[in-house]
Design a protein around this motif. Structure first.
Motif, PDB file in Angstrom:
ATOM      1  N   THR A  61      29.481  52.129  45.299  1.00  0.00           N
ATOM      2  CA  THR A  61      30.655  52.979  45.143  1.00  0.00           C
ATOM      3  C   THR A  61      31.705  52.278  44.309  1.00  0.00           C
ATOM      4  O   THR A  61      31.944  51.089  44.473  1.00  0.00           O
ATOM      5  CB  THR A  61      31.256  53.325  46.528  1.00  0.00           C
ATOM      6  OG1 THR A  61      30.223  53.848  47.359  1.00  0.00           O
ATOM      7  CG2 THR A  61      32.368  54.354  46.394  1.00  0.00           C
ATOM      8  N   ARG A  62      32.319  53.033  43.407  1.00  0.00           N
ATOM      9  CA  ARG A  62      33.343  52.475  42.530  1.00  0.00           C
ATOM     10  C   ARG A  62      34.690  52.366  43.237  1.00  0.00           C
ATOM     11  O   ARG A  62      35.179  53.331  43.800  1.00  0.00           O
ATOM     12  CB  ARG A  62      33.488  53.359  41.293  1.00  0.00           C
ATOM     13  CG  ARG A  62      34.754  53.061  40.478  1.00  0.00           C
ATOM     14  CD  ARG A  62      35.053  54.167  39.516  1.00  0.00           C
ATOM     15  NE  ARG A  62      36.343  53.996  38.875  1.00  0.00           N
ATOM     16  CZ  ARG A  62      36.886  54.886  38.061  1.00  0.00           C
ATOM     17  NH1 ARG A  62      36.252  56.009  37.802  1.00  0.00           N
ATOM     18  NH2 ARG A  62      38.074  54.650  37.526  1.00  0.00           N
ATOM     19  N   TYR A  63      35.269  51.177  43.200  1.00  0.00           N
ATOM     20  CA  TYR A  63      36.648  50.973  43.645  1.00  0.00           C
ATOM     21  C   TYR A  63      37.348  50.120  42.597  1.00  0.00           C
ATOM     22  O   TYR A  63      36.852  49.054  42.216  1.00  0.00           O
ATOM     23  CB  TYR A  63      36.709  50.281  45.013  1.00  0.00           C
ATOM     24  CG  TYR A  63      36.062  51.075  46.114  1.00  0.00           C
ATOM     25  CD1 TYR A  63      36.593  52.301  46.509  1.00  0.00           C
ATOM     26  CD2 TYR A  63      34.916  50.620  46.758  1.00  0.00           C
ATOM     27  CE1 TYR A  63      35.993  53.051  47.516  1.00  0.00           C
ATOM     28  CE2 TYR A  63      34.312  51.354  47.765  1.00  0.00           C
ATOM     29  CZ  TYR A  63      34.851  52.571  48.136  1.00  0.00           C
ATOM     30  OH  TYR A  63      34.258  53.310  49.126  1.00  0.00           O
ATOM     31  N   ASP A  64      38.525  50.568  42.134  1.00  0.00           N
ATOM     32  CA  ASP A  64      39.275  49.832  41.113  1.00  0.00           C
ATOM     33  C   ASP A  64      40.347  48.938  41.724  1.00  0.00           C
ATOM     34  O   ASP A  64      40.707  47.910  41.156  1.00  0.00           O
ATOM     35  CB  ASP A  64      39.929  50.817  40.136  1.00  0.00           C
ATOM     36  CG  ASP A  64      38.906  51.682  39.422  1.00  0.00           C
ATOM     37  OD1 ASP A  64      37.978  51.112  38.818  1.00  0.00           O
ATOM     38  OD2 ASP A  64      39.014  52.924  39.479  1.00  0.00           O
ATOM     39  N   ILE A  65      40.869  49.365  42.861  1.00  0.00           N
ATOM     40  CA  ILE A  65      41.883  48.608  43.595  1.00  0.00           C
ATOM     41  C   ILE A  65      41.514  48.655  45.072  1.00  0.00           C
ATOM     42  O   ILE A  65      41.103  49.700  45.578  1.00  0.00           O
ATOM     43  CB  ILE A  65      43.298  49.217  43.412  1.00  0.00           C
ATOM     44  CG1 ILE A  65      43.843  48.959  42.005  1.00  0.00           C
ATOM     45  CG2 ILE A  65      44.278  48.672  44.455  1.00  0.00           C
ATOM     46  CD1 ILE A  65      44.389  47.565  41.761  1.00  0.00           C
ATOM     47  N   ALA A  66      41.655  47.526  45.770  1.00  0.00           N
ATOM     48  CA  ALA A  66      41.472  47.501  47.220  1.00  0.00           C
ATOM     49  C   ALA A  66      42.605  46.687  47.832  1.00  0.00           C
ATOM     50  O   ALA A  66      43.294  45.936  47.135  1.00  0.00           O
ATOM     51  CB  ALA A  66      40.112  46.918  47.591  1.00  0.00           C
ATOM     52  N   VAL A  67      42.789  46.849  49.159  1.00  0.00           N
ATOM     53  CA  VAL A  67      43.909  46.175  49.831  1.00  0.00           C
ATOM     54  C   VAL A  67      43.408  45.464  51.093  1.00  0.00           C
ATOM     55  O   VAL A  67      43.705  45.878  52.217  1.00  0.00           O
ATOM     56  CB  VAL A  67      45.035  47.170  50.179  1.00  0.00           C
ATOM     57  CG1 VAL A  67      46.302  46.419  50.586  1.00  0.00           C
ATOM     58  CG2 VAL A  67      45.345  48.096  49.008  1.00  0.00           C
ATOM     59  N   PRO A  68      42.655  44.373  50.935  1.00  0.00           N
ATOM     60  CA  PRO A  68      42.179  43.626  52.097  1.00  0.00           C
ATOM     61  C   PRO A  68      43.257  42.702  52.673  1.00  0.00           C
ATOM     62  O   PRO A  68      44.278  42.435  52.035  1.00  0.00           O
ATOM     63  CB  PRO A  68      41.019  42.803  51.529  1.00  0.00           C
ATOM     64  CG  PRO A  68      41.363  42.627  50.086  1.00  0.00           C
ATOM     65  CD  PRO A  68      42.126  43.859  49.683  1.00  0.00           C
ATOM     66  N   SER A  69      43.018  42.212  53.880  1.00  0.00           N
ATOM     67  CA  SER A  69      43.912  41.261  54.522  1.00  0.00           C
ATOM     68  C   SER A  69      43.500  39.834  54.181  1.00  0.00           C
ATOM     69  O   SER A  69      42.401  39.584  53.678  1.00  0.00           O
ATOM     70  CB  SER A  69      43.901  41.461  56.037  1.00  0.00           C
ATOM     71  OG  SER A  69      44.258  42.780  56.369  1.00  0.00           O
ATOM     72  N   ASP A  70      44.384  38.916  54.496  1.00  0.00           N
ATOM     73  CA  ASP A  70      44.261  37.512  54.121  1.00  0.00           C
ATOM     74  C   ASP A  70      42.875  36.891  54.322  1.00  0.00           C
ATOM     75  O   ASP A  70      42.243  36.441  53.356  1.00  0.00           O
ATOM     76  CB  ASP A  70      45.305  36.689  54.879  1.00  0.00           C
ATOM     77  CG  ASP A  70      45.541  37.217  56.297  1.00  0.00           C
ATOM     78  OD1 ASP A  70      44.565  37.411  57.034  1.00  0.00           O
ATOM     79  OD2 ASP A  70      46.716  37.431  56.653  1.00  0.00           O
TER      80      ASP A  70
END
Length: 357
Positions: free
Chosen positions: A83-92
């Motif tokens: 699956t295409r993802y351009d931006i993600a927001v994971p935690s530390d």
């Protein structure tokens, strides 16, 4: 016979040329489509919807916004790569793991503007030295929410949670690092301890907390505390902000002896198709005006110094959510403990949950 052979050969050649032309046309169309859209993979309700619309109008890029409910779920989807993802927001801690597993794109800092708006105390953390792969989005802490109508003496420290007067009145967030962390912090130990003696002491102390624990819950804690189903909750500062906004009798305490300092950062996953769009989005979110609007909508703490200056004083003056530099210095980021020690934390936490029953 030769004429027939030549005819068939010619037809095959024409079909091959047409197929090749269609392939390149589809590839070009797909490429154009990639640059006109941006797929953002984020936590639910973790950006002001107006900002997505504003970005689309400014850039002409259509945003496809997809959500996840845990770092582990996000990691699995990115790691699978389908699956295409351009931006993600994971935690530390997950950023650390994704770097090690080669799932993130190294940032080209020459394409990023506004990085100077981020406070230096929120940069260069252990999970991403030099911010080579990630840009701070929001940060926060783990602390204690209490209802002033339901208890006489409010908790100020982790050790207060063991008071007999809180019997069957505490809700804990369902997380091994958070619960083991409050046990370790209450003894003056590091949240990232790899000392088995310290971990066993924390586990033993937590076993004596069980009479006070009403439930171990997830997102539903917000509703329970807002409606007075429990007097105390141990949770994340962002969740606490929502509770306080909904019930004036709720308060958030960040114990002065220390706690967890967590980060959610913007990254570009290896699945990216629109790198230019990804950099445009990062730059857009670094603009103080946009970061301030986002922080006011979400209720979490912004690392953007100029954005903080734009927020109402009623928000920034609250030291529980915008703690002093001295207290920030006592906070710890969760380190990636590695599989062995993470397993130990999980086992001790599971033991605690089972002991409750």
């Amino acid at each position: 016979m030769r004429r027939l052979y030549s005819f068939v050969t010619g037809v095959i050649a024409i079909v091959a040329i047409l197929a090749l032309a269609m392939f390149f046309m589809e590839k070009q169309t797909s490429s154009q489509s990639d640059t006109k859209s941006l797929v953002i993979y984020n936590w639910g309700d973790y950006i002001a919807p107006e900002l997505l619309t504003k970005f689309e109008k400014q850039t002409g890029i259509d945003i496809q916004y997809e959500t996840f409910d845990s770092n582990e779920a996000m990691y699995t989807k990115v790691e699978q790569g389908g699956t295409r993802y351009d931006i993600a927001v994971p935690s530390d801690y997950m950023i650390d793991k994704m770097i090690q597993d080669n799932l993130l794109v190294k940032l080209n800092k020459s394409k990023i503007t506004g990085l100077n708006h981020i406070g230096s105390e929120f940069m260069n953390k252990s999970f991403d030295p030099g911010n080579t792969y990630s840009i701070p989005y929001f940060w926060g802490t783990v602390g204690i929410v209490y209802n002033d109508k339901m208890i006489d003496s409010p908790p100020q420290h982790w050790s207060d949670l063991w008071r007999q007067e809180y019997r069957d009145n505490i809700m804990l967030v369902d997380g091994a690092r958070e619960v083991m962390g409050l046990g370790l912090n209450s003894l003056g130990y590091s949240l990232n301890s790899k000392d088995m003696s310290q971990l066993n002491q924390a586990s033993d102390k937590l076993s004596h907390l069980t009479p006070n624990v009403k439930a171990i819950v997830g997102d539903e804690m917000k509703g329970y505390l807002i409606h007075g189903d429990a007097a105390i909750g141990v949770t994340f500062s962002g969740e606490a902000r929502e509770m306080l906004d909904a019930n004036p009798h709720l308060h958030y305490v960040l114990p002065s002896e220390g706690s967890n300092l967590w980060f959610d950062n913007l990254v570009i996953p290896k699945t990216v198709k629109n790198k230019e769009g990804a950099y445009a989005f990062i730059n857009f979110m670094l603009e103080p005006e946009n970061a301030a609007q986002n922080a006011e909508y979400i209720g979490y703490t912004t690392p953007n110094v100029e954005a903080k200056a734009r927020l109402p004083e009623s928000i920034t003056a609250d030291k529980a959510f915008y703690p002093s530099d001295d207290l920030i210095a006592k906070l710890e980021v969760y380190n990636n403990l590695g599989q062995k020690w993470l397993g130990t934390y999980n086992d001790l936490y599971l033991q605690f949950k089972m002991y409750r029953h």
